[in-house]
Motif scaffolding. Structure first.
Motif, short mmCIF file in Angstrom:
data_model
loop_
_atom_site.label_atom_id
_atom_site.label_comp_id
_atom_site.label_asym_id
_atom_site.label_seq_id
_atom_site.Cartn_x
_atom_site.Cartn_y
_atom_site.Cartn_z
N ILE A 1 1.00 6.70 5.31
CA ILE A 1 0.98 5.39 5.96
C ILE A 1 2.35 5.06 6.54
CG2 ILE A 1 1.50 4.03 3.90
CD1 ILE A 1 -1.12 3.06 6.49
N VAL B 1 -3.58 5.81 10.47
CA VAL B 1 -4.09 4.63 9.78
C VAL B 1 -5.53 4.86 9.35
CG1 VAL B 1 -4.69 2.22 10.05
CG2 VAL B 1 -2.55 3.05 10.97
N TYR C 1 0.88 -1.17 0.00
CA TYR C 1 0.00 0.00 0.00
C TYR C 1 0.91 1.21 0.00
CZ TYR C 1 -3.56 3.31 1.57
OH TYR C 1 -4.39 4.38 1.67
N PHE D 1 -0.75 -2.14 7.21
CA PHE D 1 -1.79 -2.34 8.22
C PHE D 1 -1.45 -3.52 9.13
CE2 PHE D 1 -3.79 -0.14 4.69
CZ PHE D 1 -4.44 0.89 5.33
N THR E 1 -7.54 -4.70 3.51
CA THR E 1 -7.01 -3.42 3.06
C THR E 1 -6.44 -3.51 1.64
OG1 THR E 1 -4.99 -4.02 4.20
CG2 THR E 1 -6.46 -2.49 5.32
N ASP F 1 -5.70 6.85 6.39
CA ASP F 1 -5.40 6.05 5.21
C ASP F 1 -6.55 5.15 4.84
OD1 ASP F 1 -3.07 6.18 3.58
OD2 ASP F 1 -1.94 6.15 5.46
#
Lengths: 955, 167
Positions: free
Chosen positions: A289, B84, A242, A249, B132, B87
């Protein structure tokens, strides 16, 4: 033309949305929506609607409900749709029910069956839809119905299904940990799933499980570290990238878990250092991020066992964040700084300017975050600046929630780090003035206590100065309109207690102000009550000082008004005031000694002061007291006693009817006796003996039961307070409160709360020191009550020392001028023998107690009959032990907290002359004593806040 | 855990609201109103974070992002990280919605109400971030779309209609 993506909507829906979008006002919108509701109501119940149409109606219903209108008429149709065979219709049904219904809704029962069936479907899309619904709609009761299916799905070939099944199980765990506690090991198993997506999903429940119980998962540290390493080294497929970051994440979730596992665990932390260091190096700080991962690294580093190298990297990142132009990063930087300064406080120094910038920033969120950081950074050196800033900000905002938070923080910091009394008082005044009604009432009580106790224990002059400063500032502030109620209560109390103490202000000044307050805030009964009691104190001090008392006309009219008040509390206070004014100087000085709100009160648990009285009674032919153990022959009393005893030992059954199935007469006798002990002052004159007998034993027995109760607290509430025992139980359970009340000198003067304190302390004296300690640690310290407010707030301890230090030199310079103050005791008095002081103070209590237990005439006779001189040595001898014991205890507490013994005992000493006077003077007017007791009861706390006090008093 | 996802336009009209713990409709409306009240008073060029404790109770934060006429809002607790969440909004809007509807606008969200819910269900389940990877999300949504297209003969909404809503 992706706009529709196959999700069909009709022209009607388009029109609806369009017209709502074009609505000019809320009313117009409502009209359109109501219209739509009517249409849907009609259409939806028509027979044979095509499925497609039905689906659209339901979507329209969802839309309407989102706009805030009631669509409950259509819920059942949504439920019906979930039963449909067509996946699309079913999905819409599930979507609608998850949005419409909560897990406890009645209609859920109609869905559970369908969910069960769908979870077994061959079509994985159906299974997914059902799992979505499971997450939202299954509650504790229905978990067992679907749990087996969900468990099976954990091994489903489709990874999307496994993922959702894990989430469903997680949801079950959140809703009812016990019903799935045997299954949590499945989360561990799924951590090894072939699919990284499933592994990533497993991290959510694991995070929660670890947060609840770290130790059971320490063995996973190595696994988590190696997963994180692999992720950071880009071992996962590109699909997880990402913004060019490998599965950020998942990295963040893992870092969160490691932070939990490594907290305070050196060994576990050492395993993490390398991988966290790697991430610090590799992370791309140009993307959002990337910064999120870096921030999580800082959180992790500040949580695990500190490592200098990692702390350095963290500090670097923080300075990068703080220097950034992005407010988001600044915010994260401030937050991270707040975490890191716990480990390395020096790091904040380098960022001073950046922090100040953030404080000035127009962004409210950033500003608040910065205040939070400042709050964490506060020391005695910077407290003035920080609190000042905080108060300014507090005044500038309207958000009550945040205002309250800042106010309580200001108070906390001020109490903890106050550099001087003046500053403290000023700060508190500002806080109260601007957020008075938002702060906790305890804060106000604490302030009163601090003013009463003073900061410097050795230094009475400093205390006097503090009080004078407080009085002066309050008189000034009273000019302002619309003060918060809590603040007014503090003002009234302080003015009453210390308004005239230094002779600077005359009684008429102060009483005038108090009357103004009572008048200006006439619909606030609590304030009025405080003002009335303050008036009473001022007048009492005047009378005691043998000055002429002229009641101001406005005060008189106020009293007249209060005498007829609808509030019994106010009425009572007014009557008391009237009664006090009518008394002579001796009596008044006895009732209301000046500046005695911090006095220690000792308790005579054996009631030995009654010995003479008993002797006398026995000589006159009364039955001697028979201890409980020897009393089995005397049925009526033993019944009563047993009952009492039983109550104490097992709270469940308080009547021994089954063991002693005696006629009702017997149970009735005790009842009446109880009543006579209960509604204390008026026993039946015909049974003086009986009432005497029952009265006497009832005291130790109460104490005994209370002793047991100390450990069984909480149980008693279950059974309510039915008969008479509540007297003890209430006083016991409220003891802390009341004693606090005393030490805070809340309301009326505090010596005057002696009787009540007597009551509440009595049980505790009986208890051994170990028990006291246990109780203290369990219930917030009944033995420590005197000091518990001080120790409770880190405040007093720290501040007293600070203040003391800072004030010693100053006040020694001022001694000369201060000496003149009349209210102050000459310092020599303080050095009088402690035991004497205490026991004389004691002498005061017994009367209070007596007058509660016996007929008022008997009180008088007791007072009469027992020459004070002959009694006092007795008491001293008897009390040497207990008193000393208590004293040691108190001293220990006090010493650790505030004071040296001389100050502690000072009030006792102060009380001495007055007591001797009054007892040698002979019979006190019965009325005044009774009143006095009431004053004490009421004066301490306004009735509305502590109804238990009345229970004590009235049974 | 994530407590709620909301989409509202710059006039405060809710376009999508998903609360992960059940709240009665009136309460939802009130929360949306209060959030909008805070959002519209935020100046330009400030952070995307708001302390939301006064609105959502203790331990709640709020992250929002502003796209054209829409605010995307996520409410969550301290177990998540603000950046986060920011995002996540990006992921939802730019990587998913943008792919579903070229040049996504307010109208797309209004008309494809159920589809947006489907997408959100793929990303967030039970208050936890589940997926995600935008490719995965897209694939799941496509699969459902295909099914839907197969059963529906017509599925057309003129794009031109967006002009009046997206102003």
């Amino acid at each position: 033309m992706g706009s529709q993506g196959g999700f069909y909507q009709s022209k009607e829906f388009l029109d609806l949305v369009k017209s709502i979008g074009e609505a000019r006002s809320k009313a117009e919108e409502d009209r359109i929506v109501l219209n739509e509701i009517e249409t849907l109501k009609r259409r939806i119940s028509e027979p044979d609607i095509p499925k497609r149409k039905m689906k659209e109606y339901i979507i329209r219903l969802v839309y309407i409900e989102m706009l805030g209108h009631d669509a409950s008429f259509g819920y059942i149709h949504a439920v019906k749709m979930t039963h449909d065979d067509s996946l699309l219709v079913k999905r819409t049904g599930y979507l609608a029910v998850t949005l419409f219904l909560n897990e406890d809704h009645d209609l859920i029962i109609l869905i559970v069956n369908t969910i069960q069936k769908d979870l077994k479907s061959d079509n994985y899309l159906v299974v997914c839809a059902a799992l979505n619904a499971v997450c939202k709609l299954i509650n504790e009761e229905t978990i067992p119905a679907v749990l087996p299916q969900v468990m099976e799905l954990l091994a489903h070939p489709k990874e999307a299904v496994r993922k959702k099944a894990i989430m469903a199980l997680h949801r079950f765990y959140q809703k009812s940990p016990s019903s799935v506690s045997h299954l949590v090991s499945n989360f561990r198993k799924r951590l090894c799933d072939n699919d990284p997506g499933v592994m990533g999903a497993t991290l959510c429940p694991l995070f929660e499980l670890i947060a609840r119980d770290v130790n059971s998962y320490k063995d996973l540290v190595i696994s988590f570290v190696s997963i994180l390493k692999q992720v950071a080294e880009r071992r996962l497929s590109k699909a997880y990238d990402y913004h060019q970051m490998p599965a950020p994440f998942i990295q963040i979730k893992l870092l969160k878990i490691l932070a939990l596992l490594g907290s305070g665990d050196k060994q576990a932390s050492e395993n993490m250092y390398t991988v966290v260091g790697d991430i610090f190096r590799k992370c791309d700080s140009s993307s959002n991020i990337g910064n999120a991962v870096l921030y999580e690294c800082i959180c992790c580093v500040s949580s695990i066992y500190p490592n200098p190298k990692l702390l350095e990297s963290a500090a670097d990142v923080i300075s990068r964040f703080l220097k950034s132009d992005s407010h988001n990063l600044k915010y994260m930087g401030i937050d991270a700084l707040g975490r890191l300064i716990k480990i390395s406080p020096e790091i904040a120094e380098q960022h001073q300017l950046a922090v100040i910038d953030c404080l000035e920033d127009p962004d409210d969120t950033l500003k608040r975050k910065t205040f939070e950081l400042l709050y964490k950074m506060t020391k005695s050196t910077n407290v003035e600046v920080i609190v000042d800033r905080m108060i300014d900000y507090m005044i500038s905002i309207n958000d009550n929630h945040y205002k309250t938070e800042i106010a309580s923080r200001c108070v906390e910091l001020a109490e903890q780090f106050a550099p001087s009394n003046q500053w403290f008082i000023q700060t508190m005044n500002r806080v109260f003035e601007h957020a008075g009604d938002l702060v906790n009432i305890k804060v106000a009580h604490n302030l009163m206590r601090l003013i009463a106790e003073g900061f410097g224990e050795d230094d009475d002059n400093a205390d006097t100065k503090l009080r004078l400063a407080a009085v002066e500032s309050y008189l000034r502030i009273l000019g302002e309109p619309k003060l918060p109620s809590v603040f007014l209560q503090v003002i009234c109390w302080v003015l009453g207690e210390y308004g005239t103490a230094d002779g600077m202000f005359s009684a008429s000044d102060i009483t005038g102000k108090l009357c103004d307050v009572a008048e200006a805030y006439s619909n606030d009964e609590t304030v009025k009550a405080y003002a009335t009691t303050a008036l009473m104190k001022i007048y009492a001090f005047e009378i005691a000082a043998r000055r002429k008392v002229d009641m101001l006309p406005e005060c008189q009219s106020l009293m007249e008004e209060l005498l007829a008040s609808h509030s019994t509390d106010l009425q009572q206070r007014a009557y008391e005031l009237q009664a006090v004014i009518g008394l002579d100087a001796h009596a008044v000085a006895c009732i209301m000694p000046s500046d005695a709100s911090c006095e220690d009160i000792e308790v005579d648990r054996d009631l030995s002061f009654l010995n003479d009285y008993i002797q006398e009674a026995i000589e006159k032919g009364a039955q001697p007291y028979i201890p409980e153990s020897e009393r089995s022959g005397m049925l009526n009393i033993s019944n009563f006693r047993n009952q009492d005893h039983h109550e104490a030992s097992s709270h469940g059954l308080r009547f021994e009817a089954y063991e002693l199935p005696k006629p009702a007469v017997q149970s009735r006798i005790p009842q009446t006796l109880i009543a006579s002990t209960e509604i204390v002052p008026v026993p039946e004159p015909m049974y003086p003996r009986e009432s005497y007998q029952t009265t006497m034993p009832s005291i130790p027995s109460d104490a005994g039961s209370a002793e047991l109760k100390l450990r069984l607290e909480g149980v008693q509430k279950k059974w309510g307070r039915s008969t008479y025992t509540p007297a003890t139980s209430t006083s016991n359970s409220t003891s802390q409160k009341t004693v606090n009340g005393t030490s805070q000198g809340d309301g009326a003067s505090t010596v005057s709360s002696m009787r009540e304190t007597y009551d509440s302390r009595k049980p505790q004296v009986e208890v051994s020191h170990e028990k006291q300690k246990l109780a203290a640690s369990l219930f917030g310290g009944s033995s420590k009550t005197e000091k518990s407010p001080a120790t409770g707030h880190k405040a007093a301890k720290a501040s007293s020392h600070v203040v003391e230090k800072s004030h010693v030199p100053k006040s020694s310079l001022e001694v000369a001028s201060e000496k003149a103050t009349p209210a102050q005791q000459p310092p020599d008095l303080l050095d009088l023998g402690e035991p004497t002081a205490t026991s004389t103070a004691l002498q005061l209590d017994p009367f209070k107690q007596l007058e509660g237990l016996l007929d008022a005439t008997e009180v008088a006779s007791a007072v009469n009959g027992a020459p004070a001189a002959s009694r006092s040595p007795d008491i001293m001898a008897l009390y040497a032990d207990t008193a000393a014991g208590i004293h040691n205890k108190n001293d220990a507490d006090l010493l650790s907290g505030l004071s040296n013994p001389s100050v502690t005992n000072m009030p006792g000493t102060t009380a001495m002359p007055q007591v001797t006077q009054s007892s040698s003077k002979g019979p006190n007017p019965k009325d005044s004593l009774e009143k006095d007791a009431l004053v004490r009861q009421m004066g301490v706390n306004p009735s509305s806040q502590n109804p238990n006090l009345f229970k004590d008093l009235l049974g | 855990m994530i407590k709620a996802v909301m989409v509202m336009n710059t006039q405060g009209k809710p376009r999508l609201a998903k609360f992960f713990d059940f709240l009665p409709v009136e309460k939802q409306q009130e929360l949306i109103r209060r959030v909008f009240g805070v959002l519209c008073s935020r100046p330009e060029n400030v952070s995307n974070f708001i302390e939301a404790e006064s609105i959502f109770g203790p331990d709640s934060r709020l992250v929002y992002n502003h796209f054209a006429t829409l605010y995307f809002v996520v409410v969550f607790d301290s177990s998540e990280n603000e950046l986060v969440m920011l995002d996540l909004i990006q992921l939802l809007v730019q990587q998913t919605l943008e792919r579903c509807f070229k040049n996504v606008c307010e109208l797309d969200i209004v008309f494809n109400y159920s589809k947006i819910h489907t997408i959100l269900d793929e990303i967030i389940l039970g208050g936890q971030v589940l997926e995600t990877r935008s490719t995965e999300i897209m694939r799941a949504v496509e699969e459902i779309s295909k099914l839907e297209a197969a059963t529906n003969a017509i599925s057309f909404i003129p794009k031109s209609a967006s002009s009046w809503l997206s102003r």
